[in-house]
Write an enzyme that holds these catalytic residues in place. Structure first.
Site, mmCIF file in Angstrom:
data_model
loop_
_atom_site.group_PDB
_atom_site.id
_atom_site.type_symbol
_atom_site.label_atom_id
_atom_site.label_comp_id
_atom_site.label_asym_id
_atom_site.label_seq_id
_atom_site.Cartn_x
_atom_site.Cartn_y
_atom_site.Cartn_z
ATOM 1 N N ILE A 69 -33.716 -40.330 -20.899
ATOM 2 C CA ILE A 69 -33.595 -39.770 -19.540
ATOM 3 C C ILE A 69 -32.193 -39.202 -19.302
ATOM 4 C CG2 ILE A 69 -33.750 -40.306 -17.068
ATOM 5 C CD1 ILE A 69 -36.487 -40.340 -18.367
ATOM 6 N N GLU B 65 -18.589 -43.167 -21.039
ATOM 7 C CA GLU B 65 -18.441 -44.172 -22.108
ATOM 8 C C GLU B 65 -18.801 -43.559 -23.458
ATOM 9 O OE1 GLU B 65 -20.334 -47.933 -21.294
ATOM 10 O OE2 GLU B 65 -21.495 -47.715 -23.123
ATOM 11 N N GLY C 85 -21.748 -50.108 -20.381
ATOM 12 C CA GLY C 85 -20.915 -49.763 -19.230
ATOM 13 C C GLY C 85 -21.715 -49.489 -17.978
ATOM 14 N N GLY D 22 -30.045 -43.046 -23.920
ATOM 15 C CA GLY D 22 -31.500 -42.979 -23.765
ATOM 16 C C GLY D 22 -31.987 -41.578 -23.456
ATOM 17 N N GLY E 294 -25.585 -42.070 -19.599
ATOM 18 C CA GLY E 294 -25.754 -43.256 -20.429
ATOM 19 C C GLY E 294 -26.597 -42.992 -21.657
ATOM 20 N N LYS F 141 -45.622 -48.127 -22.172
ATOM 21 C CA LYS F 141 -46.802 -48.448 -22.999
ATOM 22 C C LYS F 141 -48.047 -47.678 -22.552
ATOM 23 C CE LYS F 141 -44.421 -51.279 -25.464
ATOM 24 N NZ LYS F 141 -43.874 -50.721 -26.675
ATOM 25 N N LEU G 276 -35.146 -50.609 -17.982
ATOM 26 C CA LEU G 276 -36.461 -51.015 -18.506
ATOM 27 C C LEU G 276 -37.386 -51.456 -17.373
ATOM 28 C CD1 LEU G 276 -34.975 -52.893 -21.579
ATOM 29 C CD2 LEU G 276 -36.223 -50.724 -21.622
HETATM 30 N N1 COA Z 1 -42.058 -53.165 -20.373
HETATM 31 C C1 COA Z 1 -42.398 -53.141 -21.685
HETATM 32 N N2 COA Z 1 -41.869 -52.271 -22.586
HETATM 33 C C2 COA Z 1 -40.988 -51.393 -22.115
HETATM 34 C C3 COA Z 1 -40.588 -51.335 -20.776
HETATM 35 C C4 COA Z 1 -41.171 -52.275 -19.885
HETATM 36 N N3 COA Z 1 -40.835 -52.297 -18.605
HETATM 37 N N4 COA Z 1 -39.685 -50.335 -20.630
HETATM 38 C C5 COA Z 1 -39.512 -49.776 -21.825
HETATM 39 N N5 COA Z 1 -40.318 -50.411 -22.726
HETATM 40 C C6 COA Z 1 -40.397 -50.103 -24.160
HETATM 41 C C7 COA Z 1 -40.687 -48.642 -24.393
HETATM 42 O O1 COA Z 1 -42.080 -48.390 -24.429
HETATM 43 C C8 COA Z 1 -40.058 -48.430 -25.764
HETATM 44 O O2 COA Z 1 -40.917 -49.001 -26.732
HETATM 45 P P1 COA Z 1 -41.041 -48.353 -28.211
HETATM 46 O O3 COA Z 1 -39.651 -48.528 -28.810
HETATM 47 O O4 COA Z 1 -42.083 -49.185 -28.833
HETATM 48 O O5 COA Z 1 -41.404 -46.930 -27.956
HETATM 49 C C9 COA Z 1 -38.815 -49.321 -25.699
HETATM 50 O O6 COA Z 1 -39.112 -50.328 -24.710
HETATM 51 C C10 COA Z 1 -37.548 -48.589 -25.307
HETATM 52 O O7 COA Z 1 -37.764 -47.976 -24.049
HETATM 53 P P2 COA Z 1 -37.161 -46.543 -23.698
HETATM 54 O O8 COA Z 1 -37.465 -46.279 -22.274
HETATM 55 O O9 COA Z 1 -37.598 -45.522 -24.718
HETATM 56 O O10 COA Z 1 -35.624 -46.836 -23.904
HETATM 57 P P3 COA Z 1 -34.389 -45.854 -24.119
HETATM 58 O O11 COA Z 1 -34.186 -45.573 -25.547
HETATM 59 O O12 COA Z 1 -34.470 -44.685 -23.201
HETATM 60 O O13 COA Z 1 -33.199 -46.839 -23.670
HETATM 61 C C11 COA Z 1 -32.240 -48.646 -22.392
HETATM 62 C C12 COA Z 1 -33.261 -47.502 -22.427
HETATM 63 C C13 COA Z 1 -32.310 -49.257 -21.012
HETATM 64 C C14 COA Z 1 -32.561 -49.707 -23.435
HETATM 65 C C15 COA Z 1 -30.826 -48.028 -22.641
HETATM 66 O O14 COA Z 1 -30.535 -47.090 -21.654
HETATM 67 C C16 COA Z 1 -29.730 -49.076 -22.659
HETATM 68 O O15 COA Z 1 -29.432 -49.610 -23.713
HETATM 69 N N6 COA Z 1 -29.117 -49.383 -21.475
HETATM 70 C C17 COA Z 1 -28.194 -50.492 -21.287
HETATM 71 C C18 COA Z 1 -26.766 -50.119 -21.320
HETATM 72 C C19 COA Z 1 -26.360 -48.965 -20.479
HETATM 73 O O16 COA Z 1 -27.020 -48.516 -19.561
HETATM 74 N N7 COA Z 1 -25.231 -48.441 -20.785
HETATM 75 C C20 COA Z 1 -24.712 -47.309 -20.048
HETATM 76 C C21 COA Z 1 -23.512 -46.740 -20.533
HETATM 77 S S1 COA Z 1 -23.747 -45.884 -22.100
#
Ligand code: COA
Length: 435
Positions: free
Chosen positions: A222, A241, A339, A220, A218, A364, A316
């Site tokens: 990780i 996807e 997806g 991000g 996906g 954070k 998240l």
């Molecule tokens: N509480 C508060 N803030 C949080 C948090 C929480 N539980 N978890 C993450 N954050 C903040 C992070 O600190 C980061 O902040 P910053 O932008 O100020 O640094 C921001 O939220 C993004 O978090 P991060 O873990 O870096 O996100 P990522 O870029 O790895 O993306 C998703 C994670 C979940 C948003 C992303 O995987 C996504 O869009 N998923 C939904 C759709 C999906 O899974 N599709 C799959 C098929 S492609």
């Protein structure tokens, strides 16, 4: 053979000429980032600023360019976005009130578009026309065909740097209303930083992936870290996807070759590709690459036909039931469902398949636990407690599917950050869910 070059020349316009055709109330459609047409959309925004045209809506997902209609007060009410899945600009635009949002499963979008929407113009960046008069929508074909079918006009922007995909949606010059030439570098994402914590998580998941498995990664940091941890594997398949840079590494190194797939053997299957120039170079004229509509690629009944299907997605926060929020931080919009659910379900239906939702245990600077007793008010549940399979942090792996609530809570607390475990245990006991 018809003289396609002559038809092309008849339809050739400047972006400003296309913008002058636009009337108030028009609805535009675009697919994901790399096929978005920035030249035409910027010209339309400029035209709107300097005219009485108003009430325009632009449907798009995962913005690939800093489109002015996502953050400009002078365009608010005259030209606004509608997000089908947010990238950085759309995220800010939705939170700032500049863009609306359509929640939904990505695989459903083509059907929803066909049932519910009409487009005054479908706007797309394409590769140069071939000798048969076709333009390739190489990098993103997820719901393009549905928008094309429901569009009164088609505006194409020819970018010589847009790769050509041999298997994917194509547009014929005869279908096109106007052509604009605009060659520039393709949009890319900043490379993700894979830190030590992500590497640990990637390592845990890699241990669970057998040689010959079929993978989806996906969006991000990780999922990218997992990709990097798979370089020592053999005969992996890719059905995903979003096609990412780490998948190019896997294919070029030979770790992935699609040789053990049950469907599309020998081919990489995706619905859009976004990240780096290496991706675009890899796709171009590559007979082993298939970019297909999302209602097919993301259909769990299609996904599960490959054995040992492993999906890896990010989140998240997660509560002790295993409800996964991947779309918001409380009420703050972050993303769409994309997806995620389709791949969780598809992987769990696959023979030998597993689905992993992975994240660092805190956010954070270690002040917030992503494993929570209850979700933050306003948090959106993306993957339900009934669909969730494995959850992974840098402290290990929890298997939730089919497990009791008590087992889920104990396993999740065990992989939470040590600083939060006592509080989580206290809350869980207070609720009577640890027995
Ligand atoms: N509480 C508060 N803030 C949080 C948090 C929480 N539980 N978890 C993450 N954050 C903040 C992070 O600190 C980061 O902040 P910053 O932008 O100020 O640094 C921001 O939220 C993004 O978090 P991060 O873990 O870096 O996100 P990522 O870029 O790895 O993306 C998703 C994670 C979940 C948003 C992303 O995987 C996504 O869009 N998923 C939904 C759709 C999906 O899974 N599709 C799959 C098929 S492609």
């Amino acid at each position: 053979m018809a003289d396609y070059k002559a038809i092309y020349q008849q339809k050739l316009k400047t972006a400003a000429q296309v913008a002058e055709m636009v009337e108030s109330g028009w609805v535009f459609g675009m697919d994901a980032a790399p096929t978005q047409a920035d030249g035409i959309m910027n010209a339309i925004a400029e035209h709107v600023r300097n005219s009485d045209v108003k009430g325009l809506k632009v449907h798009l997902m995962l913005d690939g360019y800093p489109f002015p209609f996502l953050a400009d007060d002078s365009l608010d009410g005259k030209m606004n976005g509608v997000s089908w899945f947010s990238g950085g600009g759309l995220r800010k635009a939705v939170n700032g009130g500049y863009a609306d949002l359509i929640p939904g499963y990505y695989r459903d979008f083509p059907g929803v578009i066909r049932r519910m929407y009409e487009y005054d113009a479908y706007v797309v960046s394409v590769s140069p026309m071939d000798s048969h008069g076709y333009f390739s929508l190489a990098t993103s074909t997820s719901y393009s065909q549905a928008m094309i079918d429901k569009a009164k006009r088609i505006f194409v922007e020819v970018n010589e740097k847009q790769p050509r995909c041999l298997c994917g949606t194509q547009l014929h010059v005869s279908e096109v209303t106007a052509i604009v030439e605009n060659t520039h570098d393709m949009p890319v994402l900043p490379p993700t930083k894979i830190d030590e914590t992500s590497k640990i998580i990637g390592g845990y998941i890699a241990e669970q992936i057998p040689d010959g498995a079929c993978i989806q990664l996906g969006i991000g940091a990780i999922p990218d870290a997992v990709g990097a941890a798979l370089m020592t594997k053999k005969d992996l398949g890719i059905h995903t996807e979003m096609f990412t840079t780490s998948m190019v590494d896997l294919l070029e190194s030979g770790a992935a070759n699609n040789s053990k797939k049950q469907i599309h053997r020998g081919k990489t299957v995706t619905t859009f590709a976004f990240g780096s120039q290496r991706i675009y170079d890899f796709i171009n004229d590559n007979p082993c690459f298939e970019i297909l509509p999302v209602d097919y690629v993301n259909d769990p009944d299609v996904i599960c036909q490959n054995d040992n299907f492993i999906s890896i997605n990010a989140a998240l926060e997660v509560d002790l039931f295993g409800q996964v929020c991947a779309e918001s931080v409380g009420t703050k919009h972050m993303s769409g469902s994309g997806g995620q659910v389709d791949y969780v379900r598809g992987a769990c239906q696959s023979k030998g398949g597993k689905s992993f939702i992975a994240f660092t245990s805190t956010a954070k600077g270690g002040t917030i636990s992503k494993i929570k007793n209850i979700l933050t008010p306003g948090a959106i549940v993306t993957t339900s407690k009934n669909d969730v399979d494995y959850i992974v942090t840098e402290y290990g792996i929890a298997h939730l599917r089919g497990e009791t609530l008590s087992s889920r809570a104990k396993q999740l607390i065990a992989i939470a950050h040590p600083d939060f475990r006592d509080e989580l245990k206290f809350d869980a006991k207070k609720r009577g869910i640890i027995i």
